[in-house]
Design a protein around this motif. Sequence first.
Motif, PDB file in Angstrom:
ATOM      1  N   GLY A   3     -50.815 -37.314  43.453  1.00 23.38           N
ATOM      2  CA  GLY A   3     -49.666 -37.672  44.270  1.00 23.38           C
ATOM      3  C   GLY A   3     -50.007 -38.571  45.434  1.00 23.38           C
ATOM      4  N   ARG A   4     -51.272 -38.984  45.542  1.00 20.02           N
ATOM      5  CA  ARG A   4     -51.648 -39.927  46.601  1.00 20.02           C
ATOM      6  C   ARG A   4     -51.083 -41.306  46.251  1.00 20.02           C
ATOM      7  NH1 ARG A   4     -58.025 -39.475  47.201  1.00 20.02           N
ATOM      8  NH2 ARG A   4     -57.846 -39.947  44.959  1.00 20.02           N
ATOM      9  N   THR A   5     -50.607 -42.001  47.257  1.00 18.37           N
ATOM     10  CA  THR A   5     -49.922 -43.273  47.034  1.00 18.37           C
ATOM     11  C   THR A   5     -50.457 -44.354  47.951  1.00 18.37           C
ATOM     12  OG1 THR A   5     -47.911 -42.055  46.462  1.00 18.37           O
ATOM     13  CG2 THR A   5     -47.662 -44.382  46.916  1.00 18.37           C
ATOM     14  N   ARG A   6     -50.536 -45.570  47.405  1.00 15.53           N
ATOM     15  CA  ARG A   6     -50.949 -46.745  48.185  1.00 15.53           C
ATOM     16  C   ARG A   6     -49.888 -47.819  48.028  1.00 15.53           C
ATOM     17  NH1 ARG A   6     -56.036 -49.469  49.638  1.00 15.53           N
ATOM     18  NH2 ARG A   6     -55.733 -51.733  49.643  1.00 15.53           N
ATOM     19  N   ASN A   7     -49.530 -48.453  49.128  1.00 13.31           N
ATOM     20  CA  ASN A   7     -48.567 -49.532  49.135  1.00 13.31           C
ATOM     21  C   ASN A   7     -49.160 -50.685  49.924  1.00 13.31           C
ATOM     22  OD1 ASN A   7     -46.428 -51.221  50.392  1.00 13.31           O
ATOM     23  ND2 ASN A   7     -45.030 -49.857  49.312  1.00 13.31           N
ATOM     24  N   GLU A   8     -49.428 -51.801  49.259  1.00 13.22           N
ATOM     25  CA  GLU A   8     -49.974 -52.985  49.920  1.00 13.22           C
ATOM     26  C   GLU A   8     -48.920 -54.067  49.866  1.00 13.22           C
ATOM     27  OE1 GLU A   8     -53.808 -56.062  49.724  1.00 13.22           O
ATOM     28  OE2 GLU A   8     -53.851 -54.139  48.665  1.00 13.22           O
ATOM     29  N   ARG A   9     -48.376 -54.395  51.030  1.00  9.48           N
ATOM     30  CA  ARG A   9     -47.210 -55.274  51.089  1.00  9.48           C
ATOM     31  C   ARG A   9     -47.504 -56.554  51.827  1.00  9.48           C
ATOM     32  NH1 ARG A   9     -42.149 -55.110  50.244  1.00  9.48           N
ATOM     33  NH2 ARG A   9     -42.295 -52.959  49.570  1.00  9.48           N
ATOM     34  N   SER A  10     -47.059 -57.653  51.230  1.00  9.23           N
ATOM     35  CA  SER A  10     -47.064 -58.938  51.918  1.00  9.23           C
ATOM     36  C   SER A  10     -45.683 -59.158  52.499  1.00  9.23           C
ATOM     37  CB  SER A  10     -47.407 -60.071  50.938  1.00  9.23           C
ATOM     38  OG  SER A  10     -47.213 -61.315  51.549  1.00  9.23           O
ATOM     39  N   PHE A  11     -45.603 -59.397  53.819  1.00  4.92           N
ATOM     40  CA  PHE A  11     -44.321 -59.537  54.470  1.00  4.92           C
ATOM     41  C   PHE A  11     -43.798 -60.967  54.442  1.00  4.92           C
ATOM     42  CE2 PHE A  11     -45.493 -55.424  55.952  1.00  4.92           C
ATOM     43  CZ  PHE A  11     -44.288 -54.763  56.076  1.00  4.92           C
TER      44      PHE A  11
ATOM     45  N   SER B 138     -45.221 -62.907  59.087  1.00  2.58           N
ATOM     46  CA  SER B 138     -45.208 -63.922  58.045  1.00  2.58           C
ATOM     47  C   SER B 138     -46.514 -64.695  58.017  1.00  2.58           C
ATOM     48  CB  SER B 138     -44.036 -64.886  58.280  1.00  2.58           C
ATOM     49  OG  SER B 138     -44.203 -65.550  59.512  1.00  2.58           O
ATOM     50  N   ALA B 139     -46.735 -65.349  56.887  1.00  7.54           N
ATOM     51  CA  ALA B 139     -47.975 -66.090  56.702  1.00  7.54           C
ATOM     52  C   ALA B 139     -48.153 -67.178  57.756  1.00  7.54           C
ATOM     53  CB  ALA B 139     -48.004 -66.705  55.301  1.00  7.54           C
ATOM     54  N   GLU B 140     -47.044 -67.809  58.139  1.00 11.72           N
ATOM     55  CA  GLU B 140     -47.156 -68.880  59.111  1.00 11.72           C
ATOM     56  C   GLU B 140     -47.537 -68.373  60.501  1.00 11.72           C
ATOM     57  OE1 GLU B 140     -44.501 -68.201  57.309  1.00 11.72           O
ATOM     58  OE2 GLU B 140     -42.618 -68.348  58.417  1.00 11.72           O
ATOM     59  N   HIS B 141     -47.388 -67.073  60.739  1.00 11.95           N
ATOM     60  CA  HIS B 141     -47.808 -66.478  61.998  1.00 11.95           C
ATOM     61  C   HIS B 141     -49.168 -65.800  61.859  1.00 11.95           C
ATOM     62  CE1 HIS B 141     -43.551 -67.047  62.963  1.00 11.95           C
ATOM     63  NE2 HIS B 141     -43.907 -66.972  64.224  1.00 11.95           N
ATOM     64  N   GLY B 142     -49.864 -66.061  60.770  1.00  8.73           N
ATOM     65  CA  GLY B 142     -51.193 -65.491  60.592  1.00  8.73           C
ATOM     66  C   GLY B 142     -51.180 -64.038  60.176  1.00  8.73           C
ATOM     67  N   GLY B 143     -50.057 -63.560  59.674  1.00  7.34           N
ATOM     68  CA  GLY B 143     -49.971 -62.158  59.283  1.00  7.34           C
ATOM     69  C   GLY B 143     -50.816 -61.856  58.066  1.00  7.34           C
ATOM     70  N   ALA B 144     -51.227 -60.592  57.950  1.00 11.01           N
ATOM     71  CA  ALA B 144     -52.014 -60.130  56.813  1.00 11.01           C
ATOM     72  C   ALA B 144     -51.230 -59.039  56.099  1.00 11.01           C
ATOM     73  CB  ALA B 144     -53.364 -59.596  57.294  1.00 11.01           C
ATOM     74  N   PRO B 145     -51.518 -58.798  54.820  1.00  9.69           N
ATOM     75  CA  PRO B 145     -50.823 -57.719  54.108  1.00  9.69           C
ATOM     76  C   PRO B 145     -50.987 -56.387  54.832  1.00  9.69           C
ATOM     77  CG  PRO B 145     -52.078 -59.074  52.589  1.00  9.69           C
ATOM     78  CD  PRO B 145     -52.477 -59.506  53.966  1.00  9.69           C
ATOM     79  N   THR B 146     -49.936 -55.593  54.804  1.00  9.30           N
ATOM     80  CA  THR B 146     -49.967 -54.263  55.402  1.00  9.30           C
ATOM     81  C   THR B 146     -50.215 -53.234  54.315  1.00  9.30           C
ATOM     82  OG1 THR B 146     -48.487 -54.873  57.200  1.00  9.30           O
ATOM     83  CG2 THR B 146     -48.619 -52.544  56.663  1.00  9.30           C
ATOM     84  N   VAL B 147     -51.193 -52.356  54.524  1.00 12.14           N
ATOM     85  CA  VAL B 147     -51.540 -51.324  53.551  1.00 12.14           C
ATOM     86  C   VAL B 147     -51.195 -49.965  54.133  1.00 12.14           C
ATOM     87  CG1 VAL B 147     -53.382 -50.225  52.227  1.00 12.14           C
ATOM     88  CG2 VAL B 147     -53.393 -52.704  52.556  1.00 12.14           C
ATOM     89  N   MET B 148     -50.398 -49.198  53.404  1.00 14.80           N
ATOM     90  CA  MET B 148     -50.080 -47.823  53.776  1.00 14.80           C
ATOM     91  C   MET B 148     -50.618 -46.892  52.696  1.00 14.80           C
ATOM     92  SD  MET B 148     -46.233 -47.963  55.426  1.00 14.80           S
ATOM     93  CE  MET B 148     -45.443 -48.609  53.942  1.00 14.80           C
ATOM     94  N   ILE B 149     -51.358 -45.876  53.105  1.00 17.07           N
ATOM     95  CA  ILE B 149     -51.890 -44.868  52.197  1.00 17.07           C
ATOM     96  C   ILE B 149     -51.314 -43.518  52.582  1.00 17.07           C
ATOM     97  CG2 ILE B 149     -53.955 -43.648  51.396  1.00 17.07           C
ATOM     98  CD1 ILE B 149     -55.545 -46.193  51.902  1.00 17.07           C
ATOM     99  N   PHE B 150     -50.734 -42.843  51.610  1.00 18.25           N
ATOM    100  CA  PHE B 150     -50.212 -41.489  51.817  1.00 18.25           C
ATOM    101  C   PHE B 150     -51.068 -40.526  51.019  1.00 18.25           C
ATOM    102  CE2 PHE B 150     -47.486 -38.087  50.118  1.00 18.25           C
ATOM    103  CZ  PHE B 150     -47.170 -37.460  51.306  1.00 18.25           C
TER     104      PHE B 150
END
Length: 263
Positions: free
Chosen positions: A86-94, A101-113
Amino acid sequence: MVCKFSFVSVATVMLAACLFAQGPEMRHGGGPGDFEVVRAEFGGHDKVVEGAPYSATAVTQFTQTLSTGDHIQRTTTASIARDSQGRTRNERSFGSIGALSAEHGGAPTVMIFDPVASKSYVLDARSHTARSMTIPAARTGQAHLEGRAVHAQSNVKTEDLGTQVMQSVSVQGKRVTRVIPAGREGNEKEIDIVSETWYSPDLHVVLMSKTSDPRFGESVYQLNAISRAEPDPTLFVVPSDYAVKEGRTLPRGEMRGGPPPAR
């Protein structure tokens, strides 16, 4: 096996924390659909699903029509995985959402439950840090929830759309229409918010959903490239070269709060 746990609420609160940490530009760039996506990906409130591993790519497209007739479109992409525990990982590109956003130098956000360790993590790839939060046990509060549900039903119509197969997975469909009466939110006429959802009872996830809300626009969520194999276990642990910053345990009131759903 499906166990009760305050999971989706935690994910939503963690996403909200990411959004509000970015300031007004970030907050105004997103909409209720951003939080609805989190709900859709994890299949519902307070559920930990054991024995049904999968991984997939989730794509969500938001479309807003302006009064001039112009359209604003933005797309977010996420890599999702859940193991047999039931462990979950969500790696999101905003993508195009404000300061992330990419133009602001953002990186993917990773959430682990991690319900096994009763911990949730948000990973920051730029600083190699992980912010952790302890997840308390959920309370039932069934009578209160049922009371709210009965009150809400007066303005809600639900239609059964039957079953079909998507991505080689059997899904059940429903269409929910929620009516906001005239004057409730300063609106002159009734507002119809329509959501169509296709849910897999086997995987306990939403494979596809569409939401049309005249106040915010339309969103389409689609789960693609589904694999039923057990994901790599390293996906669900904090990398050894990350520094873990312990956070506080979320109060139950905060767990149940957060942004309202878009439906």
